[in-house]
Design a protein around this motif. Structure first.
Motif, mmCIF file in Angstrom:
data_model
loop_
_atom_site.group_PDB
_atom_site.id
_atom_site.type_symbol
_atom_site.label_atom_id
_atom_site.label_comp_id
_atom_site.label_asym_id
_atom_site.label_seq_id
_atom_site.Cartn_x
_atom_site.Cartn_y
_atom_site.Cartn_z
ATOM 1 N N VAL A 76 0.845 -1.196 0.000
ATOM 2 C CA VAL A 76 0.000 0.000 0.000
ATOM 3 C C VAL A 76 0.883 1.249 0.000
ATOM 4 C CG1 VAL A 76 -1.782 1.273 1.253
ATOM 5 C CG2 VAL A 76 -1.742 -1.241 1.306
ATOM 6 N N GLY A 77 0.574 2.200 -0.856
ATOM 7 C CA GLY A 77 1.256 3.485 -0.783
ATOM 8 C C GLY A 77 2.223 3.781 -1.897
ATOM 9 N N GLY A 78 2.562 2.772 -2.734
ATOM 10 C CA GLY A 78 3.329 3.051 -3.928
ATOM 11 C C GLY A 78 4.832 3.121 -3.769
ATOM 12 N N LYS A 79 5.372 2.775 -2.612
ATOM 13 C CA LYS A 79 6.832 2.717 -2.484
ATOM 14 C C LYS A 79 7.344 1.438 -3.138
ATOM 15 C CE LYS A 79 8.141 5.309 1.656
ATOM 16 N NZ LYS A 79 8.797 5.177 2.982
ATOM 17 N N THR A 80 8.257 1.566 -4.054
ATOM 18 C CA THR A 80 8.857 0.404 -4.717
ATOM 19 C C THR A 80 10.369 0.570 -4.675
ATOM 20 O OG1 THR A 80 9.009 1.334 -6.946
ATOM 21 C CG2 THR A 80 6.876 0.399 -6.286
ATOM 22 N N GLY A 81 11.109 -0.541 -4.772
ATOM 23 C CA GLY A 81 12.547 -0.370 -4.771
ATOM 24 C C GLY A 81 13.327 -1.650 -4.564
ATOM 25 N N ILE A 82 14.627 -1.511 -4.667
ATOM 26 C CA ILE A 82 15.548 -2.611 -4.432
ATOM 27 C C ILE A 82 16.663 -2.124 -3.514
ATOM 28 C CG2 ILE A 82 15.044 -3.815 -6.590
ATOM 29 C CD1 ILE A 82 17.525 -2.531 -7.801
ATOM 30 N N ASN A 83 17.470 -3.070 -3.044
ATOM 31 C CA ASN A 83 18.517 -2.748 -2.089
ATOM 32 C C ASN A 83 19.834 -2.433 -2.797
ATOM 33 O OD1 ASN A 83 16.628 -3.387 -0.115
ATOM 34 N ND2 ASN A 83 17.346 -5.490 0.068
ATOM 35 N N SER A 84 20.703 -1.745 -2.073
ATOM 36 C CA SER A 84 22.065 -1.472 -2.511
ATOM 37 C C SER A 84 23.011 -2.045 -1.462
ATOM 38 C CB SER A 84 22.285 0.045 -2.654
ATOM 39 O OG SER A 84 23.650 0.385 -2.623
ATOM 40 N N SER A 85 24.263 -2.180 -1.802
ATOM 41 C CA SER A 85 25.236 -2.616 -0.800
ATOM 42 C C SER A 85 25.368 -1.591 0.317
ATOM 43 C CB SER A 85 26.607 -2.830 -1.461
ATOM 44 O OG SER A 85 27.061 -1.636 -2.068
ATOM 45 N N PHE A 86 24.870 -0.367 0.076
ATOM 46 C CA PHE A 86 24.944 0.683 1.088
ATOM 47 C C PHE A 86 23.732 0.700 2.018
ATOM 48 C CE2 PHE A 86 27.679 2.221 -2.311
ATOM 49 C CZ PHE A 86 28.835 2.534 -1.601
ATOM 50 N N GLY A 87 22.676 -0.008 1.670
ATOM 51 C CA GLY A 87 21.508 -0.009 2.533
ATOM 52 C C GLY A 87 20.261 -0.493 1.824
ATOM 53 N N GLY A 109 14.842 3.185 -6.015
ATOM 54 C CA GLY A 109 13.416 2.916 -6.165
ATOM 55 C C GLY A 109 12.648 4.096 -6.689
ATOM 56 N N ALA A 110 11.330 3.977 -6.655
ATOM 57 C CA ALA A 110 10.449 5.030 -7.164
ATOM 58 C C ALA A 110 9.103 4.940 -6.459
ATOM 59 C CB ALA A 110 10.260 4.875 -8.674
ATOM 60 N N PHE A 111 8.375 6.051 -6.436
ATOM 61 C CA PHE A 111 6.993 6.031 -5.995
ATOM 62 C C PHE A 111 6.128 5.699 -7.215
ATOM 63 C CE2 PHE A 111 8.928 8.706 -2.756
ATOM 64 C CZ PHE A 111 8.344 8.218 -1.602
ATOM 65 N N HIS A 112 5.410 4.599 -7.151
ATOM 66 C CA HIS A 112 4.596 4.152 -8.293
ATOM 67 C C HIS A 112 3.386 3.407 -7.730
ATOM 68 C CE1 HIS A 112 3.894 3.298 -12.483
ATOM 69 N NE2 HIS A 112 3.880 1.991 -12.295
ATOM 70 N N GLN A 113 2.213 4.027 -7.835
ATOM 71 C CA GLN A 113 1.023 3.479 -7.195
ATOM 72 C C GLN A 113 0.445 2.314 -7.994
ATOM 73 O OE1 GLN A 113 0.116 4.343 -4.249
ATOM 74 N NE2 GLN A 113 1.302 6.236 -4.004
ATOM 75 N N PRO A 114 -0.062 1.291 -7.299
ATOM 76 C CA PRO A 114 -0.732 0.191 -7.998
ATOM 77 C C PRO A 114 -2.102 0.612 -8.513
ATOM 78 C CG PRO A 114 -0.923 -0.122 -5.642
ATOM 79 C CD PRO A 114 -0.040 1.089 -5.845
ATOM 80 N N LEU A 115 -2.665 -0.226 -9.340
ATOM 81 C CA LEU A 115 -4.018 -0.002 -9.851
ATOM 82 C C LEU A 115 -5.055 -0.614 -8.916
ATOM 83 C CD1 LEU A 115 -5.364 1.172 -12.453
ATOM 84 C CD2 LEU A 115 -5.328 -1.144 -13.383
ATOM 85 N N LEU A 116 -4.636 -1.636 -8.182
ATOM 86 C CA LEU A 116 -5.528 -2.397 -7.311
ATOM 87 C C LEU A 116 -4.672 -3.217 -6.360
ATOM 88 C CD1 LEU A 116 -8.482 -3.592 -6.751
ATOM 89 C CD2 LEU A 116 -7.868 -5.365 -8.426
#
Length: 602
Positions: free
Chosen positions: A374-385, A390-397
């Protein structure tokens, strides 16, 4: 309306001495609540408040609780912004939680009793009293205020007459009826006491007979789950209001079997790329694929390894290539089918492929249902943290099927529960109290699970609607995460040692103790938080992380990779009390080091 007494936070009034009715009524309630139902203007709040004082019970106004849960929005404002259905959904969840809080006098809104799920809950846990007022009396009372959204019509009296006619047959289902007349309130309280004194023995006998029949049915059915499961087929809908990017979160049972129809409804003609992991694929992929086939939806499936290791640039690149190879177009859908790792990864793929594709979240863990989907936060990890790309990208459902939670290990369910507790801590003390009172049901009953997921999503949805890209109070959702993410980084995202929800649990306990150390909240609240988390088997101290060997300087260094760091200064989410979180910027590193030294010495 204002609540006259906060249940659980102050002593109840002392019952009136010398009145034989009082003791008999309290005994007849047998620990249940007394719930007033009836039309607007029937006197539920005024009579209920005075009756509570006579009985020595707390009084709670459900409408006031709804306003509190909605961050202070008035009921007309809620109606105007979100509509009646949204209000009724929230009202039902508030009443459900209140009825778990023990004996009280509860005044409900005029439409609350119309919902069959609310009536069922009241029937299970309370005695209902219908205050029956005629149209003339109601109009005389409601004219005094302009806070009745349903009466904002050209002919309020005719509207009220139609409402009364429609609702009367349902109100007649209440346990006890009291005629609400145009008399002084003290007179009406006396008449209500008389009605309770006369009718409670009959109601109690009926309840006992129902329980006997219920026990007999249980014996013959040999059910291996609580009977509350039998009424668990209901659904909840939470709306995330983001203008043109708004969407619904559907919460309930059997949603996975219906996923194809729901997807077809919001995206007719779209093909799907399902992104899932090996564990979810083994347990649930066939069900989802069959649902898509029945709906006539073309799909392809991409399977990744389970665990945080899949939130990497390498896996992200592979999934993007497979989506493109499958000829998934911008108007098609990427379906994130899994826990938080899959949701974050697939969401970031959707945000990136063809510069932004549509996607649907089907979360399969408690943690992802209440938080990451919920909320549109998407992303992946880095060796730094964690989650630094990532990006803010809202779902459709979002489709949150609580049935899939039955395949979670106890450890994974506990980890998700930590995020549920978070929502009570940041701004809803009532929710935290409900969890304390009914935690066993949340772990074992779909009814309570649906409610817990819905309340969590509702809280997050309201915050996201105010602050989609975390420029302000959305940061409150990171309670415990500054600590927790540092612990995850220092354990190398090794799920054998620490999963995300466990890191959050330790982090929230640390945040509470740190708040107490700084004199911001009481030590009693900090201990209460840790005690509740520990009661379900969650860790609450750093030394409980297996193989922990990092020192305080390593922890602080890891914290400086946190996304909330501004101008090189640490930001924490701290507490003034349970349900009162706030953003604390520029916290002194020396304070953090001193606190962590004490924590590691515990």
């Amino acid at each position: 309306m204002t609540r006259t007494e906060t249940f659980g936070a102050a002593p109840a009034p002392t019952p009136c001495a010398g009145d034989e009715r009082i003791a008999a009524i309290r005994a007849g309630l047998a620990g249940r609540a007394l719930v007033f139902v009836g039309m607007m203007g029937s006197g539920k709040s005024a009579i209920g408040q005075r009756l509570a004082a006579r009985l020595g019970l707390p009084f709670v106004d459900a409408d006031a609780e709804i306003v509190t849960a909605a961050a202070g929005m008035t009921i007309p404002e809620i109606f105007a912004k979100y509509g009646e259905r949204y209000f009724r959904d929230g009202e039902r969840r508030v009443i459900m939680r209140l009825l778990n809080a023990g004996p009280m006098v509860l005044a409900t809104g005029g439409g609350a009793f119309m919902d069959p799920r609310t009536r069922e809950r009241i029937g299970e846990r309370a005695i209902s009293v219908w205050l029956d007022a005629d149209l003339k009396t109601l109009m005389k009372r409601v004219r005094r205020k302009n806070d009745r959204p349903l009466l904002h019509t050209d002919d309020p009296e005719e509207t009220l007459r139609q409402l009364l006619e429609k609702r009367r047959p349902v109100y007649e289902l209440a346990d006890i009826r009291v005629q609400s007349r145009d008399e002084p309130q003290d007179v009406m309280v006396e008449e209500t006491l008389d009605a309770l004194f006369a009718s409670l023995p009959r109601v109690a006998a009926a309840r006992a007979a129902q329980k006997k029949d219920f026990t007999k049915a249980m014996t013959h059915l040999h059910l291996d789950r609580p009977q509350t499961e039998q009424g668990a087929a209901h659904r909840e809908t939470v709306h995330v209001a983001l203008g043109g990017r708004s969407y619904d979160i559907l919460i309930g049972s059997n949603l996975l079997e219906e996923a194809g129809e729901h997807i077809k409804r919001v995206a007719p003609g779209a093909a799907c790329a399902i992104v899932t992991d090996e564990n979810v694929a083994r347990l649930h992929l066939a069900t989802l694929e069959e649902s898509l086939k029945k709906a006539g939806i073309r799909y392809t499936t991409i399977v990744v390894k389970p665990g945080e290791g899949s939130k990497s640039l390498a896996t992200f690149g592979r999934v993007c290539d497979e989506v493109l190879e499958a000829k998934i177009e911008r108007r098609d859908l990427i379906v994130a089918f899994g826990g938080g790792v899959v949701g974050d990864l697939a969401g970031y793929v959707a945000a990136s492929v063809r510069r932004g594709s549509r996607f649907v979240q089907i979360p399969t863990t408690l943690l992802s249902q209440v938080d990451s989907s919920v909320g549109g936060k998407t992303g992946i990890n880095s060796s730094f943290g964690k989650n630094l790309l990532g990006a803010f990208h809202q779902p459709l459902l979002v489709l949150a099927d609580v049935d899939v939670l039955r395949t979670l290990s106890l450890r994974e369910f506990r980890a998700g529960y930590a995020e549920v507790v978070k929502y009570g801590l940041i701004g809803d003390k009532r929710f935290f109290e409900w969890l304390e009172a009914d935690v066993e049901a949340v772990f074992h009953s779909r009814v309570e699970q649906i409610c817990a997921v819905a309340v969590s999503c509702e809280t997050k949805a309201m915050i996201v609607a105010r602050d989609e890209t975390e420029q302000g109070d959305r940061a409150l959702l990171n309670l415990g995460h500054t600590f927790g993410h540092a612990f995850e980084l220092l354990t190398g995202y090794d799920s054998e040692r620490l999963v995300h929800g466990e890191g959050v649990a330790i982090g929230m306990a640390c945040a509470a103790r740190f708040s107490a150390r700084l004199g911001l909240c009481s030590r009693e609240d900090a201990d209460r938080i840790a005690r509740h988390l520990a009661s379900v088997g969650l860790p609450t101290e750093i030394r409980q992380i297996p193989g922990w060997n990092a020192d305080v300087h390593a922890i602080v260094s890891a914290m400086y990779q946190d996304k909330k760091v501004e101008a090189g200064a640490l930001t924490f989410i701290l507490l003034r009390a349970i349900g009162e979180a706030f953003i604390a910027k520029s916290v002194e590193p020396t304070e953090v080091l001193g606190f962590l030294n004490d924590e590691l010495a515990r």
